[in-house]
Design a protein around this motif. Structure first.
Motif, mmCIF file in Angstrom:
data_model
loop_
_atom_site.group_PDB
_atom_site.id
_atom_site.type_symbol
_atom_site.label_atom_id
_atom_site.label_comp_id
_atom_site.label_asym_id
_atom_site.label_seq_id
_atom_site.Cartn_x
_atom_site.Cartn_y
_atom_site.Cartn_z
ATOM 1 N N ASP A 25 19.390 1.863 28.152
ATOM 2 C CA ASP A 25 20.694 1.250 28.442
ATOM 3 C C ASP A 25 21.109 1.566 29.876
ATOM 4 O OD1 ASP A 25 20.794 0.310 25.864
ATOM 5 O OD2 ASP A 25 22.437 1.605 25.209
ATOM 6 N N THR A 26 20.878 2.808 30.285
ATOM 7 C CA THR A 26 21.234 3.220 31.641
ATOM 8 C C THR A 26 20.383 2.500 32.678
ATOM 9 O OG1 THR A 26 21.915 5.398 30.840
ATOM 10 C CG2 THR A 26 21.477 5.198 33.193
ATOM 11 N N LEU A 27 19.105 2.320 32.382
ATOM 12 C CA LEU A 27 18.235 1.576 33.297
ATOM 13 C C LEU A 27 18.775 0.172 33.536
ATOM 14 C CD1 LEU A 27 14.584 2.440 32.111
ATOM 15 C CD2 LEU A 27 15.764 3.276 34.154
ATOM 16 N N VAL A 28 19.196 -0.477 32.476
ATOM 17 C CA VAL A 28 19.734 -1.836 32.611
ATOM 18 C C VAL A 28 20.999 -1.823 33.459
ATOM 19 C CG1 VAL A 28 20.787 -3.767 31.372
ATOM 20 C CG2 VAL A 28 18.707 -2.690 30.476
ATOM 21 N N ASP A 29 21.891 -0.866 33.198
ATOM 22 C CA ASP A 29 23.134 -0.794 33.974
ATOM 23 C C ASP A 29 22.852 -0.572 35.456
ATOM 24 O OD1 ASP A 29 24.789 -1.232 31.812
ATOM 25 O OD2 ASP A 29 25.039 0.907 31.364
ATOM 26 N N TYR A 30 21.942 0.341 35.746
ATOM 27 C CA TYR A 30 21.609 0.615 37.140
ATOM 28 C C TYR A 30 20.963 -0.603 37.795
ATOM 29 C CZ TYR A 30 22.455 5.669 36.586
ATOM 30 O OH TYR A 30 23.038 6.910 36.385
ATOM 31 N N ALA A 31 20.083 -1.283 37.058
ATOM 32 C CA ALA A 31 19.381 -2.438 37.619
ATOM 33 C C ALA A 31 20.342 -3.582 37.892
ATOM 34 C CB ALA A 31 18.275 -2.887 36.666
ATOM 35 N N LEU A 32 21.267 -3.820 36.985
ATOM 36 C CA LEU A 32 22.160 -4.968 37.131
ATOM 37 C C LEU A 32 23.343 -4.693 38.046
ATOM 38 C CD1 LEU A 32 22.307 -6.446 33.514
ATOM 39 C CD2 LEU A 32 20.843 -7.123 35.425
ATOM 40 N N TYR A 33 23.825 -3.457 38.055
ATOM 41 C CA TYR A 33 25.065 -3.183 38.791
ATOM 42 C C TYR A 33 24.857 -2.294 40.014
ATOM 43 C CZ TYR A 33 26.700 -4.876 34.313
ATOM 44 O OH TYR A 33 26.879 -5.627 33.175
ATOM 45 N N GLY A 34 23.641 -1.782 40.202
ATOM 46 C CA GLY A 34 23.375 -0.995 41.401
ATOM 47 C C GLY A 34 23.975 0.398 41.360
ATOM 48 N N LEU A 35 23.855 1.084 42.480
ATOM 49 C CA LEU A 35 24.310 2.468 42.557
ATOM 50 C C LEU A 35 25.585 2.619 43.393
ATOM 51 C CD1 LEU A 35 20.859 4.227 43.179
ATOM 52 C CD2 LEU A 35 22.013 3.801 41.015
ATOM 53 N N ALA A 36 25.954 1.580 44.097
ATOM 54 C CA ALA A 36 27.147 1.667 44.942
ATOM 55 C C ALA A 36 28.407 1.628 44.064
ATOM 56 C CB ALA A 36 27.169 0.510 45.931
#
Length: 207
Positions: free
Chosen positions: A194-205
């Motif tokens: 789930d976290t991978l998807v969030d990071y991939a779609l919404y980035g780190l900024a």
């Protein structure tokens, strides 16, 4: 005097094929790819070597087909229980759809029946170029193309930028999961994917 019905060769062939699949997956899980042989598969399945060579040209062909069948059987069971059987759902919510399919992938990777032969074939693919190509072409790439299709669908609805290459983008969440599974660098869980998807779609900024 009533005649006995003739043996059903189709049923007999299917029974033998199933026995060969089971034997191949069991052996590669127990001994690894290099020590798995056609002779060993035949002996374990209770068939002659000629039966195997009639259907397959090498142990790689046997194992890859057996592994494909393993996935198909799992999909069939999922279908019987009302779950998504193939592909990635398209509900209009890209994040939710990706999380759903990656959670199912985690469950599969943690299933001993799948994990042991998957590790053996993956490891052999690193050192055996021919097996590696077959593994990618027959098993990995068709699955990755499902992600490509879902991301392209998201591009059409504006959920993903039109300039994004879906084949590269999918690696943002698929590759880290594969690496963690292969190298045991950390637990693989639903929360992790789930976290991978969030990071991939919404980035780190900051949002």
């Amino acid at each position: 005097m009533a005649k006995k019905p003739a043996p059903d060769s189709t049923r007999r062939s299917e029974k033998s094929r199933r026995a060969i699949y089971a034997a191949a997956l069991a052996l590669v899980s127990e001994t690894g790819y290099a020590k798995t042989t056609i002779e060993g598969i035949a002996a374990r399945a209770g068939v002659g070597k000629q039966t195997i060579y009639r259907w397959w040209s090498s142990k790689a062909d046997v194992l890859l087909e057996a592994f494909l069948d393993l996935g198909e059987q799992a999909a069939e069971r999922a279908g019987q229980s009302g779950q998504e059987t193939y592909g990635i759902p398209d509900t209009g919510d890209l994040a939710a759809d990706l999380k759903q399919v990656l959670r199912a992938t985690v469950d599969e990777l943690l299933d001993p029946a799948f994990e042991a032969p998957a590790r053996a074939l993956t490891a052999e693919g690193f050192v055996n170029e021919e097996v590696g190509r077959e593994f990618v072409a027959k098993l990995l790439e068709p699955q990755l193309q499902l992600y490509v299709q879902r991301l392209r669908s998201a591009q059409e609805t504006g959920a993903v930028r039109p300039d994004v290459d879906p084949r590269i983008a999918l690696e943002l969440f698929v590759s880290p999961l594969a690496q963690r599974w292969l190298q045991h660098t950390g637990p693989i869980t639903h929360a992790y994917t789930d976290t991978l998807v969030d990071y991939a779609l919404y980035g780190l900024a900051p949002r």
